[in-house]
Design an enzyme around this catalytic site. Sequence first.
Site, PDB file in Angstrom:
ATOM      1  N   GLU A 186      -1.776 -38.217 -23.141  1.00 45.55           N
ATOM      2  CA  GLU A 186      -1.996 -38.169 -24.581  1.00 45.55           C
ATOM      3  C   GLU A 186      -1.860 -39.554 -25.220  1.00 45.55           C
ATOM      4  O   GLU A 186      -2.637 -39.928 -26.095  1.00 45.55           O
ATOM      5  CB  GLU A 186      -1.016 -37.191 -25.236  1.00 45.55           C
ATOM      6  N   GLU A 189      -4.981 -41.535 -24.272  1.00 48.79           N
ATOM      7  CA  GLU A 189      -6.178 -41.086 -24.963  1.00 48.79           C
ATOM      8  C   GLU A 189      -6.176 -41.514 -26.429  1.00 48.79           C
ATOM      9  O   GLU A 189      -7.208 -41.934 -26.964  1.00 48.79           O
ATOM     10  CB  GLU A 189      -6.284 -39.556 -24.873  1.00 48.79           C
ATOM     11  N   GLU A 190      -5.033 -41.393 -27.100  1.00 51.66           N
ATOM     12  CA  GLU A 190      -4.995 -41.666 -28.534  1.00 51.66           C
ATOM     13  C   GLU A 190      -4.906 -43.151 -28.862  1.00 51.66           C
ATOM     14  O   GLU A 190      -5.417 -43.586 -29.901  1.00 51.66           O
ATOM     15  CB  GLU A 190      -3.813 -40.925 -29.165  1.00 51.66           C
TER      16      GLU A 190
END
Length: 314
Positions: A186, A189-190
């Site tokens: 996460e 990805e962010e």
Amino acid sequence: MQVATRLEIRFTSLLENKSMSSSGSKSSVILPTSTDQREEVGLLHAVDDSHGGVIVELEGPMNCEAFVSSLRASISCWRQQGIRGVWIKLPIELAHLVQPAVQEGFWYHHAEPTYLMLVYWIPTSEHTLPINATHRVGVGAFVMNEKREVLVVQEKCGILRGSGIWKFPTGVLEQGEDIIAGAVREVKEETGIDTEFVEVLAFRQSHKSFFGKSDLFFVCMLHPLSSDIQKQESEIEAAEWMPIDEFAAQPIVQKHELLKYILDVGLAKVDNNYSGFSPVCIKSAFDEGLSNIYLNLRDLNQSLSFADDGRKNN
């Protein structure tokens, strides 16, 4: 005067399935009928679910009439064998069989993109079948660099869209994904930042958060391995390294207790005054799979050390 004969059902599918522990020695069963013809009806292929039930995974084309005939014959067989729960995994290609299955007493258990699971309880007693998954699992990442800056984002969608509020990277675990991998993924990805997992600092449980499901949210501490931010264009409005005092000064941090506790527990860990839960890979006694148990390794090792010293002194 018409003489009633009997319909012979051959258990060919059942005999071929050697893994089904509940299968008996019979090769056929005789059922009454009002016709003078004999018809061979194949049973549904099933495997033992290890809890007194069977699992049927339907494959290939099947019309409703043939399905109902096989289903009724199979249930009759399973009832005699003492089988309790019947699970039918129905691929989306056989969606036309949902209605006849429901008419035979099956109900929905859960659905996935490629199949629907139907279930049936044979005994007359109240069923003891496990319910569908009750929780969604999320992760939040506390990432701080050597300058005591935390990695934060602003979201393009959701309840914080357009609010200008900075928050920690968060997300939902994928099926079969470990907490460790999910938190690292996460953040990557962010924000484009590479990290390594350190500990689970805390977790929160809440209810009725997503289509009536409960929610488990794990606060994870990650160590940054890179510093150049490349935000996710589809979901993230902005991402940056922010001084911890600036982040803490946001009014939302004081009003929203979850953010406040994430901040507090993250700082406590950074300053070496707090020990969270570290993953320890363990083997199962029931299969060859591996899993992680999360525990306070520091205190556990200290306790074991004290116990060893005590035994040596005695």
